[in-house]
Design a protein around this motif. Sequence first.
Motif, PDB file in Angstrom:
ATOM      1  N   GLY A  36      13.384  30.232  -2.798  1.00  0.00           N
ATOM      2  CA  GLY A  36      12.832  28.984  -2.278  1.00  0.00           C
ATOM      3  C   GLY A  36      12.680  27.929  -3.358  1.00  0.00           C
ATOM      4  O   GLY A  36      13.567  27.742  -4.186  1.00  0.00           O
ATOM      5  N   LYS A  37      11.523  27.286  -3.367  1.00  0.00           N
ATOM      6  CA  LYS A  37      11.323  26.165  -4.284  1.00  0.00           C
ATOM      7  C   LYS A  37      10.684  26.590  -5.604  1.00  0.00           C
ATOM      8  O   LYS A  37       9.880  25.855  -6.178  1.00  0.00           O
ATOM      9  CB  LYS A  37      10.492  25.085  -3.603  1.00  0.00           C
ATOM     10  CG  LYS A  37      11.220  24.415  -2.441  1.00  0.00           C
ATOM     11  CD  LYS A  37      10.484  23.170  -2.000  1.00  0.00           C
ATOM     12  CE  LYS A  37      11.153  22.571  -0.753  1.00  0.00           C
ATOM     13  NZ  LYS A  37      10.401  21.401  -0.261  1.00  0.00           N
ATOM     14  N   LEU A  38      11.017  27.774  -6.058  1.00  0.00           N
ATOM     15  CA  LEU A  38      10.561  28.205  -7.380  1.00  0.00           C
ATOM     16  C   LEU A  38      11.302  27.366  -8.422  1.00  0.00           C
ATOM     17  O   LEU A  38      12.531  27.314  -8.422  1.00  0.00           O
ATOM     18  CB  LEU A  38      10.858  29.687  -7.586  1.00  0.00           C
ATOM     19  CG  LEU A  38      10.443  30.256  -8.927  1.00  0.00           C
ATOM     20  CD1 LEU A  38       8.931  30.204  -9.104  1.00  0.00           C
ATOM     21  CD2 LEU A  38      10.921  31.693  -9.081  1.00  0.00           C
ATOM     22  N   SER A  68       5.573  26.533  -9.870  1.00  0.00           N
ATOM     23  CA  SER A  68       5.773  26.956 -11.268  1.00  0.00           C
ATOM     24  C   SER A  68       5.145  28.331 -11.427  1.00  0.00           C
ATOM     25  O   SER A  68       4.465  28.815 -10.521  1.00  0.00           O
ATOM     26  CB  SER A  68       5.089  25.964 -12.209  1.00  0.00           C
ATOM     27  OG  SER A  68       3.691  25.999 -11.991  1.00  0.00           O
ATOM     28  N   LEU A  69       5.387  28.947 -12.565  1.00  0.00           N
ATOM     29  CA  LEU A  69       4.781  30.251 -12.836  1.00  0.00           C
ATOM     30  C   LEU A  69       3.979  30.167 -14.128  1.00  0.00           C
ATOM     31  O   LEU A  69       4.420  29.516 -15.083  1.00  0.00           O
ATOM     32  CB  LEU A  69       5.862  31.320 -12.996  1.00  0.00           C
ATOM     33  CG  LEU A  69       6.783  31.564 -11.810  1.00  0.00           C
ATOM     34  CD1 LEU A  69       7.872  32.575 -12.181  1.00  0.00           C
ATOM     35  CD2 LEU A  69       5.998  32.058 -10.599  1.00  0.00           C
ATOM     36  N   PHE A  95      -1.354  24.583 -13.124  1.00  0.00           N
ATOM     37  CA  PHE A  95      -2.029  24.306 -11.860  1.00  0.00           C
ATOM     38  C   PHE A  95      -3.135  25.331 -11.664  1.00  0.00           C
ATOM     39  O   PHE A  95      -3.220  26.323 -12.393  1.00  0.00           O
ATOM     40  CB  PHE A  95      -1.053  24.318 -10.678  1.00  0.00           C
ATOM     41  CG  PHE A  95      -0.553  25.691 -10.261  1.00  0.00           C
ATOM     42  CD1 PHE A  95       0.496  26.310 -10.933  1.00  0.00           C
ATOM     43  CD2 PHE A  95      -1.123  26.360  -9.171  1.00  0.00           C
ATOM     44  CE1 PHE A  95       0.975  27.556 -10.529  1.00  0.00           C
ATOM     45  CE2 PHE A  95      -0.653  27.610  -8.767  1.00  0.00           C
ATOM     46  CZ  PHE A  95       0.398  28.213  -9.446  1.00  0.00           C
ATOM     47  N   ILE A  96      -3.957  25.071 -10.683  1.00  0.00           N
ATOM     48  CA  ILE A  96      -4.994  26.032 -10.311  1.00  0.00           C
ATOM     49  C   ILE A  96      -4.641  26.609  -8.952  1.00  0.00           C
ATOM     50  O   ILE A  96      -4.423  25.862  -7.997  1.00  0.00           O
ATOM     51  CB  ILE A  96      -6.384  25.359 -10.229  1.00  0.00           C
ATOM     52  CG1 ILE A  96      -6.766  24.740 -11.571  1.00  0.00           C
ATOM     53  CG2 ILE A  96      -7.444  26.363  -9.766  1.00  0.00           C
ATOM     54  CD1 ILE A  96      -7.982  23.817 -11.479  1.00  0.00           C
ATOM     55  N   GLN A 156      13.804  22.308 -14.744  1.00  0.00           N
ATOM     56  CA  GLN A 156      13.341  21.388 -13.692  1.00  0.00           C
ATOM     57  C   GLN A 156      11.954  20.848 -14.012  1.00  0.00           C
ATOM     58  O   GLN A 156      11.682  19.665 -13.824  1.00  0.00           O
ATOM     59  CB  GLN A 156      13.334  22.095 -12.329  1.00  0.00           C
ATOM     60  CG  GLN A 156      14.722  22.311 -11.746  1.00  0.00           C
ATOM     61  CD  GLN A 156      14.666  23.199 -10.499  1.00  0.00           C
ATOM     62  OE1 GLN A 156      14.189  24.331 -10.545  1.00  0.00           O
ATOM     63  NE2 GLN A 156      15.151  22.673  -9.386  1.00  0.00           N
ATOM     64  N   LEU A 157      11.094  21.725 -14.510  1.00  0.00           N
ATOM     65  CA  LEU A 157       9.738  21.275 -14.853  1.00  0.00           C
ATOM     66  C   LEU A 157       9.770  20.263 -15.995  1.00  0.00           C
ATOM     67  O   LEU A 157       9.036  19.272 -15.987  1.00  0.00           O
ATOM     68  CB  LEU A 157       8.860  22.469 -15.248  1.00  0.00           C
ATOM     69  CG  LEU A 157       8.283  23.290 -14.098  1.00  0.00           C
ATOM     70  CD1 LEU A 157       7.692  24.588 -14.631  1.00  0.00           C
ATOM     71  CD2 LEU A 157       7.221  22.518 -13.329  1.00  0.00           C
ATOM     72  N   ASN A 158      10.640  20.509 -16.972  1.00  0.00           N
ATOM     73  CA  ASN A 158      10.742  19.600 -18.118  1.00  0.00           C
ATOM     74  C   ASN A 158      11.113  18.188 -17.687  1.00  0.00           C
ATOM     75  O   ASN A 158      10.693  17.209 -18.290  1.00  0.00           O
ATOM     76  CB  ASN A 158      11.806  20.097 -19.111  1.00  0.00           C
ATOM     77  CG  ASN A 158      11.371  21.377 -19.804  1.00  0.00           C
ATOM     78  OD1 ASN A 158      10.196  21.742 -19.761  1.00  0.00           O
ATOM     79  ND2 ASN A 158      12.331  22.055 -20.419  1.00  0.00           N
TER      80      ASN A 158
END
Lengths: 576, 286
Positions: A388-390, A416-417, A425-426, A395-397
């Motif tokens: 999915g949208k993992l 994100s992981l 994130f929380i 991509q995060l950068n």
Amino acid sequence: MQTRQNLSWKIGGEAGFGIKSAGMMLAKIFMKTGYETFDYTEYPSLIRGGHNSYQVMVDILEVNSVTKSVDILVALNKETIDLHRSELSANSIVIYDQDKIKNIRPEEHINFLPISLTELAKQAGGEVMRNVVALGATLAVLNQPRNIADQVIKENFKNKGEQVIKNNLQALASGYKEAKKIFHEDFICQLPLVKKNNNILVASNEALALGALANGLNFYAGYPMTPSSTILQYLAQVAEKTGIVVKHAEDEISVINMVLGAAHVGARAMTATSGGGFSLMTEAMGLAGITETPIVVVNCQRPGPATGLPTWTEQGDLQFVLRAAQGDFPRIIIAPGDTTESFHIGAEALNLAEIYQTPVIVLLDKFISEGSSTVPEFSTRGLKIRRGKLLSQEQLNRMSKFDRYRLNADGISGRSLPGMKNGLFIANSDEHDAYGYTEESAQNRLEQMDKRSQKLETFAKVMPQPQVHGNPKAKKTIVIWGSTKGPVLDAYRSLSAKKQSDLKILQLQYIWPLAKDFLEPTLKKSKKVLLIENNSNAQLGQLITQETGFVFKNKLLKYDGRPFFREELIKALSEL
Amino acid sequence: MLTDKDFLTKQKPSWCPGCGNFAIWIAMRQALAELNLDPHKVLVVYGVGCSGNDTNFIKTYAWHSLHGRAVPTAIGAKLANKDLTVIVMGGDGDGYGEGLGHFLHAIRGNVNVTYVVHDNKVYGLTTGQTAPTSDRGFKTKTTPQGTLDDAVNPIALSLAQGISFVARGFSGQAENLKHIFKAAIQHEGFALVDVFQPCVTFNKVNTFQWFFDKIYNLDEKKDYNKADFQAAMKEALVWGEKIPVGIFYQANKPEYISSLPQLKGMALAKRPMKVRDISKLLYEFK
């Protein structure tokens, strides 16, 4: 001599007599010969004593159910004959231990075959091998060759050493020879010759575990509970060679929270339990919902409430898992109907959990969780890992600002992981804003609730529709879900061609979200509808009524802890 | 170099002025900075209670758990990604009431997780009820005549269960608390840090002054050997006029992850995920 297309064989005795291992070996012998088999076992929640039975259905065609009637009964004690006499079919054979069982009341249609099971077992090395002597006698009366049985014995006892194998081979041979020596021609019950095939013999629990393993499962936590324990035991047994973590934790609450922790950091995580354990997991189901954490929870149902009938079968938890945990949150509920479906659902459930970032519940029940059947060998062809949208680190950068719970048209946001840069994130058990901060404003509450429920609507647009068996144009409709598939379809195949063409069978595999746009017109257009469920209050029926307004007038419900036997379904289908 | 400010979020703590949680909040951020642990390499799992509200105030990856369930969540996370520094922050009601079973079982496995218990001997967020660590006779809304239950002794209990690291800190000594946190995080195994953090609103008995009058630091005690189990157990049972703080015990014990062959090498969650060949697994079903 009678030639039969199929056979119902049963062995009975006390727990500890090797009932289960004899049944499993017999099924394997016939599977290797090329027949189709299906096993069904009845046992109390005891380790020693009590009455146990193991039934093996042998057929030249696919078989996924048991009959009430028994063609060959192996009695290791007197009680077995007393308890199962009424099940014996015309011209049936009872192989019994004449060293232990005396004064049998003869009956016209039953052929009693006395064998010195105890004496022959002792001669082979120990009384414990009475079950294997009986297997030998069984093969003799069926006129089956012994070579495949020898091979199964060798494989079955390969970890117990040469002497044990030798003794068991002798036990098998002596039972075989003894039966050949004393029976007369009438006892022979011949099965037609079949061609060898590539089938495997597996129960739905192991099938589901294999499907999950194939599709990337790498974390499993569990706590033993019948009839789910074989998933935990199987995965524990293969954990090291497949490189997965299997943790037997202190209780189901710990289990589900470990699974959440593992999934949160990126593992493909699953657990299985039965209704009691699922009850302990319910609070955490809601936590998975609000934190949008992908987990798979399998509930191998057994009759409740409370401890209920621990080793028997029922489809009694559908309404429970549908609502389990406080508050509203999306969940996907899937109920495989047989072993092959369990394999595919084991694989797909992990994808769906990650794609929709929400808990996926799989419902099995004791009947198929522990009932082995012959199926074509599983293949990973067509399987695909979809996460999915993992998001990747790249991509995060590229993102100027990452918000884990950002609002989106499809309700699904990028994930994100922990460990990834720029992805903080929380995962918050409290209602939260897009980052995850606790946020109690009315507007935010509505936005996040709507976002989460949107995910289910997104899935409903693409989810598989109910499967239609029989004649799709028929005006009489049978509605089923889960493990009743095998018994209903086996009964259906026994009907005349004319009767078959009158019926269509709707099997719901994906139960929630409910395929209401499909069900409503189909049911309303049907002239007659019969709902068949292995529970007392028509739990799927209630759900369909709630969602479509369709009311079931004809219901066949069974809740005595037993599965549907083929005879009662043939009757119900014929009479519809 | 990281500083404690790198771990600040945009939210201001919501605790009562003077709450013992502030010192934990500061000491933990300083410990993480001094250990040079980037916020993204740290996962803090919070329980539910005043301690759990810290979720919003320390900038790392965070998981706000269910009441009592933070410890198993942290263990699951650490097993799946051993590269993360995993810390649990919970309260005494959370960890020694609702989650006591998980706490004892976590000690058995000795997974490398640091467990910080905010121990104020009262329930704060639910506005003042008796806690598992309240002393006998403690009067609250739910025990108006004084509680008839003895307090849980987390230090002795964890020692008896075989914990590999156990310490007690005090919010009145933030610098010492920071040292303890650093030692606990660096310890290879499951580490408990029980922190006295007075609740200024609902506990009028166990105040900052009450603790200051009683505590002594084991680190300052001559000849105290924290590898000596018997000595640790003796100190763990000291309660009354004097109360010890500091590191009671630290020992080498097999850690779960390093004992599991399949977790050698790359962290589980970081391994490439592909369809697994199961053909060999099918042999036993043939």
